[in-house]
Design a protein around this motif. Sequence first.
Motif, PDB file in Angstrom:
ATOM      1  N   LEU A   1      19.106  -8.352 -25.303  1.00 31.11           N
ATOM      2  CA  LEU A   1      19.482  -9.739 -25.064  1.00 31.11           C
ATOM      3  C   LEU A   1      18.608 -10.447 -24.041  1.00 31.11           C
ATOM      4  O   LEU A   1      18.714 -11.652 -23.883  1.00 31.11           O
ATOM      5  CB  LEU A   1      20.949  -9.829 -24.634  1.00 31.11           C
ATOM      6  CG  LEU A   1      21.944 -10.010 -25.767  1.00 31.11           C
ATOM      7  CD1 LEU A   1      21.826  -8.964 -26.830  1.00 31.11           C
ATOM      8  CD2 LEU A   1      23.336 -10.097 -25.241  1.00 31.11           C
ATOM      9  N   GLY A   2      17.770  -9.719 -23.329  1.00 33.91           N
ATOM     10  CA  GLY A   2      16.882 -10.375 -22.376  1.00 33.91           C
ATOM     11  C   GLY A   2      16.646  -9.517 -21.158  1.00 33.91           C
ATOM     12  O   GLY A   2      17.065  -8.359 -21.101  1.00 33.91           O
ATOM     13  N   ASN A   3      15.970 -10.106 -20.195  1.00 36.16           N
ATOM     14  CA  ASN A   3      15.672  -9.364 -18.969  1.00 36.16           C
ATOM     15  C   ASN A   3      16.915  -9.277 -18.087  1.00 36.16           C
ATOM     16  O   ASN A   3      17.984  -9.782 -18.427  1.00 36.16           O
ATOM     17  CB  ASN A   3      14.489  -9.987 -18.230  1.00 36.16           C
ATOM     18  CG  ASN A   3      14.760 -11.402 -17.764  1.00 36.16           C
ATOM     19  OD1 ASN A   3      15.897 -11.826 -17.658  1.00 36.16           O
ATOM     20  ND2 ASN A   3      13.702 -12.141 -17.475  1.00 36.16           N
ATOM     21  N   ALA A   4      16.796  -8.626 -16.952  1.00 40.77           N
ATOM     22  CA  ALA A   4      17.945  -8.374 -16.078  1.00 40.77           C
ATOM     23  C   ALA A   4      18.614  -9.670 -15.624  1.00 40.77           C
ATOM     24  O   ALA A   4      19.839  -9.730 -15.520  1.00 40.77           O
ATOM     25  CB  ALA A   4      17.512  -7.545 -14.869  1.00 40.77           C
ATOM     26  N   VAL A   5      17.815 -10.699 -15.367  1.00 39.43           N
ATOM     27  CA  VAL A   5      18.376 -11.975 -14.918  1.00 39.43           C
ATOM     28  C   VAL A   5      19.294 -12.552 -15.995  1.00 39.43           C
ATOM     29  O   VAL A   5      20.415 -12.990 -15.714  1.00 39.43           O
ATOM     30  CB  VAL A   5      17.243 -12.968 -14.573  1.00 39.43           C
ATOM     31  CG1 VAL A   5      17.799 -14.346 -14.271  1.00 39.43           C
ATOM     32  CG2 VAL A   5      16.434 -12.459 -13.402  1.00 39.43           C
ATOM     33  N   GLU A   6      18.840 -12.538 -17.247  1.00 41.16           N
ATOM     34  CA  GLU A   6      19.634 -13.090 -18.346  1.00 41.16           C
ATOM     35  C   GLU A   6      20.874 -12.237 -18.623  1.00 41.16           C
ATOM     36  O   GLU A   6      21.956 -12.771 -18.892  1.00 41.16           O
ATOM     37  CB  GLU A   6      18.781 -13.193 -19.607  1.00 41.16           C
ATOM     38  CG  GLU A   6      17.661 -14.213 -19.465  1.00 41.16           C
ATOM     39  CD  GLU A   6      16.635 -14.127 -20.579  1.00 41.16           C
ATOM     40  OE1 GLU A   6      16.740 -13.221 -21.445  1.00 41.16           O
ATOM     41  OE2 GLU A   6      15.728 -14.958 -20.584  1.00 41.16           O
ATOM     42  N   ARG A   7      20.728 -10.914 -18.548  1.00 40.18           N
ATOM     43  CA  ARG A   7      21.877 -10.039 -18.786  1.00 40.18           C
ATOM     44  C   ARG A   7      22.924 -10.214 -17.697  1.00 40.18           C
ATOM     45  O   ARG A   7      24.132 -10.290 -17.984  1.00 40.18           O
ATOM     46  CB  ARG A   7      21.423  -8.571 -18.846  1.00 40.18           C
ATOM     47  CG  ARG A   7      20.572  -8.259 -20.047  1.00 40.18           C
ATOM     48  CD  ARG A   7      20.395  -6.774 -20.256  1.00 40.18           C
ATOM     49  NE  ARG A   7      19.977  -6.016 -19.099  1.00 40.18           N
ATOM     50  CZ  ARG A   7      18.726  -5.760 -18.757  1.00 40.18           C
ATOM     51  NH1 ARG A   7      17.732  -6.245 -19.479  1.00 40.18           N
ATOM     52  NH2 ARG A   7      18.448  -5.037 -17.690  1.00 40.18           N
ATOM     53  N   ASN A   8      22.509 -10.293 -16.446  1.00 38.42           N
ATOM     54  CA  ASN A   8      23.464 -10.483 -15.340  1.00 38.42           C
ATOM     55  C   ASN A   8      24.147 -11.843 -15.425  1.00 38.42           C
ATOM     56  O   ASN A   8      25.337 -11.960 -15.131  1.00 38.42           O
ATOM     57  CB  ASN A   8      22.766 -10.306 -13.996  1.00 38.42           C
ATOM     58  CG  ASN A   8      22.426  -8.861 -13.733  1.00 38.42           C
ATOM     59  OD1 ASN A   8      23.092  -7.959 -14.235  1.00 38.42           O
ATOM     60  ND2 ASN A   8      21.384  -8.634 -12.960  1.00 38.42           N
TER      61      ASN A   8
END
Length: 117
Positions: free
Chosen positions: A50-57
């Motif tokens: 779904l995306g990088n850590a920023v997007e997942r968080n």
Amino acid sequence: MKKEYRLQKNEEFQAVFREGRSVANRQFVVYTQKADQAHFRVGLSVSKKLGNAVERNRMKRLMRESLRLLEPNVAPHNYVIIARKPATSLTQDEVTESLKHAFKRAKVWKQRQVDRS
């Protein structure tokens, strides 16, 4: 989200997958397992796809806030909520509505009566 509202151990997640049932809409998959407790417990899953850590968080923050808002109307079961790709572009209100829709499909939504006295 308070500790008692979370599923944390892999065994707890696996029990919900194994013994529960699932419903889905375009944005989320919700696994539900009946439980004898005072409030619901939830585990969130957001894949690296779904995306990088920023997007997942960000997605997990939106889901937790939606659950906080929906808490009075959700049955006290165990849940595992898995985010799908279309969920990443949603706003807070859209995430809340989508989760509400998924809970209604799972038949765990209970409408609270508003006291107007």
